[in-house]
Design an enzyme around this catalytic site. Structure first.
Site: not given
Length: 280
Positions: A43, A152
């Site tokens: 990632r 979030d």
């Protein structure tokens, strides 16, 4: 010192991984065990390429400096996991509809306010599911002082939730009558949340482990499948903060693999598996 030489051209040492661990813990409370080392490489490498940095060390130096603060947010985004679906963990919505919304409706019709919070909303399916439950149980919700906050840490998924458009195959878990009432078909086998229901939900980026820019309390908080990524200290601190933001008699819903260990300190009581009520 062990160094990996994976495909992609970037060397990746234990020290690099430890730096990512430290950043994730400091910035977001995320605990990255050694088992996540390969996932972190995959990632973070994407962000190294996207920013044109030369190496892990160069990239981590960059996000640790003043000029890299925007990229630091992108790093945290790629380290978070976003798995969700409409009406996930259906028993929570059944409890919300049967035991919470009828009483909340009485309070609202008497002139009170109602606030619900999806505290890790991911791409929006959870708060939109909450909104559909509200509209089904309280058809006059839009005429009341009732709002749903959806937050979030990942700004990209917050934007997806705000846009409120999903592949048609993702809404199969939504009852057809609710699809007809609260969703609108689009081209390319997409659906969009309908205009009226959009008035209920506000989306905002928010780091749960930093200061919260609001002071009010909530009748309902969904904080599900988040604390599994935190260490015990961070987890318990968050439970206490969330409990403090519940009105007396308010409800906290947590993930199916989670539980509130500091229940007494939080003045909560378990009313069903993974459902807690704030003592009045």
């Amino acid at each position: 010192m062990t160094t990996m030489e994976p495909q992609g051209g970037f060397s990746y040492s234990e020290a690099d991984f430890r730096r990512v661990q430290d950043i994730a813990r400091r910035e977001a409370g995320i605990n990255l065990p050694i088992s996540k080392r390969s996932l972190v490489f995959s990632r973070v490498s994407r962000r190294i390429r996207a920013t044109g940095r030369a190496s892990f060390r160069d990239y981590l130096d960059y996000v640790s400096g003043r000029e890299g603060q925007d990229e630091l947010k992108e790093l945290i985004c790629v380290l978070t996991t976003n798995v969700t679906q409409f009406f996930r963990e259906k028993s929570h919505f059944e409890h919300l509809e049967a035991h919470v919304l009828p009483q909340l409706g009485e309070k609202l019709r008497a002139g009170g306010r109602g606030r619900l919070w999806s505290a890790a909303c991911s791409t929006g399916q959870e708060p939109w599911s909450m909104a559909m439950s509200v509209m089904a149980e309280l058809p006059d919700a839009l005429r009341m002082d009732l709002k749903i906050l959806a937050t979030d840490i990942n700004h990209a998924v917050v934007e997806t939730g705000r846009i409120g458009q999903y592949p048609a195959e993702e809404v199969r878990s939504v009852p057809q009558r609710w699809q007809d009432a609260y969703m609108e078909p689009m081209e390319m086998e997409q659906v969009s949340m309908a205009r009226e229901i959009r008035r209920l939900v506000t989306f905002r980026p928010l780091n749960l482990n930093r200061e919260w820019p609001f002071k009010g309390q909530f009748d309902v908080i969904f904080c599900r499948n988040v604390v599994i990524y935190f260490d015990d200290e961070t987890r318990n601190a968050l439970w206490k903060r969330l409990a403090d933001r519940l009105v007396p008699g308010g409800f906290l819903y947590v993930g199916h693999s989670e539980r509130v260990d500091c229940i007494r300190e939080c003045h909560l009581e378990a009313v069903a598996p993974t459902i807690y009520m704030k003592k009045g």
